[in-house]
Design a protein around this motif. Structure first.
Motif, PDB file in Angstrom:
ATOM      1  N   SER A 126       6.169  -2.633   0.977  1.00  0.00           N
ATOM      2  CA  SER A 126       5.813  -1.320   0.458  1.00  0.00           C
ATOM      3  C   SER A 126       4.414  -0.986   0.948  1.00  0.00           C
ATOM      4  O   SER A 126       3.798  -1.764   1.668  1.00  0.00           O
ATOM      5  CB  SER A 126       5.934  -1.261  -1.060  1.00  0.00           C
ATOM      6  N   ARG A 127       3.905   0.166   0.559  1.00  0.00           N
ATOM      7  CA  ARG A 127       2.684   0.653   1.174  1.00  0.00           C
ATOM      8  C   ARG A 127       1.485  -0.256   0.887  1.00  0.00           C
ATOM      9  O   ARG A 127       0.627  -0.449   1.715  1.00  0.00           O
ATOM     10  CB  ARG A 127       2.402   2.058   0.675  1.00  0.00           C
ATOM     11  N   TYR A 128       1.428  -0.777  -0.319  1.00  0.00           N
ATOM     12  CA  TYR A 128       0.279  -1.596  -0.712  1.00  0.00           C
ATOM     13  C   TYR A 128       0.739  -2.989  -1.105  1.00  0.00           C
ATOM     14  O   TYR A 128       1.876  -3.197  -1.515  1.00  0.00           O
ATOM     15  CB  TYR A 128      -0.459  -0.950  -1.881  1.00  0.00           C
ATOM     16  N   THR A 129      -0.157  -3.922  -1.017  1.00  0.00           N
ATOM     17  CA  THR A 129       0.177  -5.296  -1.357  1.00  0.00           C
ATOM     18  C   THR A 129       0.301  -5.474  -2.876  1.00  0.00           C
ATOM     19  O   THR A 129      -0.396  -4.833  -3.651  1.00  0.00           O
ATOM     20  CB  THR A 129      -0.874  -6.260  -0.768  1.00  0.00           C
ATOM     21  N   HIS A 130       1.223  -6.328  -3.262  1.00  0.00           N
ATOM     22  CA  HIS A 130       1.406  -6.703  -4.660  1.00  0.00           C
ATOM     23  C   HIS A 130       1.516  -8.215  -4.721  1.00  0.00           C
ATOM     24  O   HIS A 130       2.034  -8.833  -3.802  1.00  0.00           O
ATOM     25  CB  HIS A 130       2.703  -6.110  -5.236  1.00  0.00           C
ATOM     26  N   THR A 182       1.531  -7.711  -9.862  1.00  0.00           N
ATOM     27  CA  THR A 182       0.412  -6.793 -10.074  1.00  0.00           C
ATOM     28  C   THR A 182      -0.181  -6.335  -8.751  1.00  0.00           C
ATOM     29  O   THR A 182      -0.092  -7.039  -7.747  1.00  0.00           O
ATOM     30  CB  THR A 182      -0.692  -7.450 -10.932  1.00  0.00           C
ATOM     31  N   GLU A 183      -0.772  -5.138  -8.748  1.00  0.00           N
ATOM     32  CA  GLU A 183      -1.447  -4.680  -7.535  1.00  0.00           C
ATOM     33  C   GLU A 183      -2.934  -5.018  -7.567  1.00  0.00           C
ATOM     34  O   GLU A 183      -3.665  -4.721  -6.632  1.00  0.00           O
ATOM     35  CB  GLU A 183      -1.227  -3.179  -7.329  1.00  0.00           C
ATOM     36  N   ASN A 191      -4.745 -13.029   0.368  1.00  0.00           N
ATOM     37  CA  ASN A 191      -5.048 -12.260  -0.837  1.00  0.00           C
ATOM     38  C   ASN A 191      -5.005 -13.179  -2.044  1.00  0.00           C
ATOM     39  O   ASN A 191      -4.290 -14.176  -2.043  1.00  0.00           O
ATOM     40  CB  ASN A 191      -3.994 -11.163  -1.050  1.00  0.00           C
ATOM     41  N   LYS A 192      -5.737 -12.793  -3.065  1.00  0.00           N
ATOM     42  CA  LYS A 192      -5.716 -13.563  -4.293  1.00  0.00           C
ATOM     43  C   LYS A 192      -5.446 -12.640  -5.472  1.00  0.00           C
ATOM     44  O   LYS A 192      -6.109 -11.617  -5.626  1.00  0.00           O
ATOM     45  CB  LYS A 192      -7.048 -14.292  -4.477  1.00  0.00           C
ATOM     46  N   PRO A 240      -2.463  -3.129   2.945  1.00  0.00           N
ATOM     47  CA  PRO A 240      -3.778  -2.861   2.354  1.00  0.00           C
ATOM     48  C   PRO A 240      -3.724  -2.988   0.842  1.00  0.00           C
ATOM     49  O   PRO A 240      -2.649  -2.911   0.239  1.00  0.00           O
ATOM     50  CB  PRO A 240      -4.063  -1.410   2.764  1.00  0.00           C
ATOM     51  N   LEU A 241      -4.889  -3.189   0.246  1.00  0.00           N
ATOM     52  CA  LEU A 241      -4.979  -3.197  -1.206  1.00  0.00           C
ATOM     53  C   LEU A 241      -4.702  -1.794  -1.721  1.00  0.00           C
ATOM     54  O   LEU A 241      -5.020  -0.810  -1.062  1.00  0.00           O
ATOM     55  CB  LEU A 241      -6.377  -3.627  -1.637  1.00  0.00           C
ATOM     56  N   SER A 242      -4.143  -1.700  -2.896  1.00  0.00           N
ATOM     57  CA  SER A 242      -3.888  -0.375  -3.475  1.00  0.00           C
ATOM     58  C   SER A 242      -5.223   0.251  -3.869  1.00  0.00           C
ATOM     59  O   SER A 242      -6.208  -0.453  -4.113  1.00  0.00           O
ATOM     60  CB  SER A 242      -2.981  -0.503  -4.691  1.00  0.00           C
ATOM     61  N   PRO A 243      -5.280   1.572  -3.906  1.00  0.00           N
ATOM     62  CA  PRO A 243      -6.542   2.242  -4.288  1.00  0.00           C
ATOM     63  C   PRO A 243      -7.043   1.756  -5.650  1.00  0.00           C
ATOM     64  O   PRO A 243      -8.249   1.623  -5.857  1.00  0.00           O
ATOM     65  CB  PRO A 243      -6.152   3.721  -4.331  1.00  0.00           C
ATOM     66  N   LYS A 244      -6.121   1.478  -6.569  1.00  0.00           N
ATOM     67  CA  LYS A 244      -6.526   0.989  -7.897  1.00  0.00           C
ATOM     68  C   LYS A 244      -7.223  -0.363  -7.790  1.00  0.00           C
ATOM     69  O   LYS A 244      -8.233  -0.601  -8.444  1.00  0.00           O
ATOM     70  CB  LYS A 244      -5.288   0.819  -8.786  1.00  0.00           C
ATOM     71  N   ALA A 245      -6.681  -1.259  -6.957  1.00  0.00           N
ATOM     72  CA  ALA A 245      -7.266  -2.590  -6.825  1.00  0.00           C
ATOM     73  C   ALA A 245      -8.644  -2.503  -6.157  1.00  0.00           C
ATOM     74  O   ALA A 245      -9.550  -3.240  -6.488  1.00  0.00           O
ATOM     75  CB  ALA A 245      -6.348  -3.492  -6.027  1.00  0.00           C
TER      76      ALA A 245
END
Ligand SMILES: [Zn+2]
Ligand SMILES: [Zn+2]
Length: 122
Positions: A58-62, A68-69, A100-101, A114-119
């Protein structure tokens, strides 16, 4: 040719199109598809690896364990914490994807996304 796309993008509904693979990706994936609108990626893993897996990006990593993002990029592996044995993670590790952690369950895993904007704002 019908085989050039396999599905609609689950994020925005556009057709996924087959994209060229990097040399390393060719070792692992038989096909890689990408949505040109939003960047969603999906790949079919080669069968010779011993399992038939459709990798969905998906667009962002989880986090691959708790979902969790809220994850962060780490430069090098922290030996104390548990490292994911999820096949997607070690395949991406072979391809030198960044590590990633997860901030929630402390899992470490490899992912290109990429990391999500929230993260990032966390
Ligand atoms: Zn899309
Ligand atoms: Zn987690």
């Amino acid at each position: 040719m019908a085989a050039d796309y396999m599905a609609l993008c689950p994020e925005c509904g556009k057709h996924l199109v087959r994209v060229h693979r990097h040399r390393l990706e060719r070792l692992v994936y038989s096909d890689v598809y990408r949505c040109h609108k939003c960047g969603f990626r999906s790949a079919q893993v080669n069968r010779f690896l011993g399992f038939d897996l459709r990798a969905i990006f998906s667009r962002y990593t989880h986090c691959t364990r708790c979902g969790t993002e809220f994850v962060k990029r780490i430069g090098r592996r922290d030996k104390i914490d548990f490292r994911s044995m999820h096949p997607l993670s070690w395949i991406q590790g072979l391809l030198f994807a960044p590590l990633n952690k997860c901030e929630a369950c402390r899992l470490q895993y490899h992912d290109w996304r990429p990391l999500s904007p929230k993260a990032r704002g966390h």
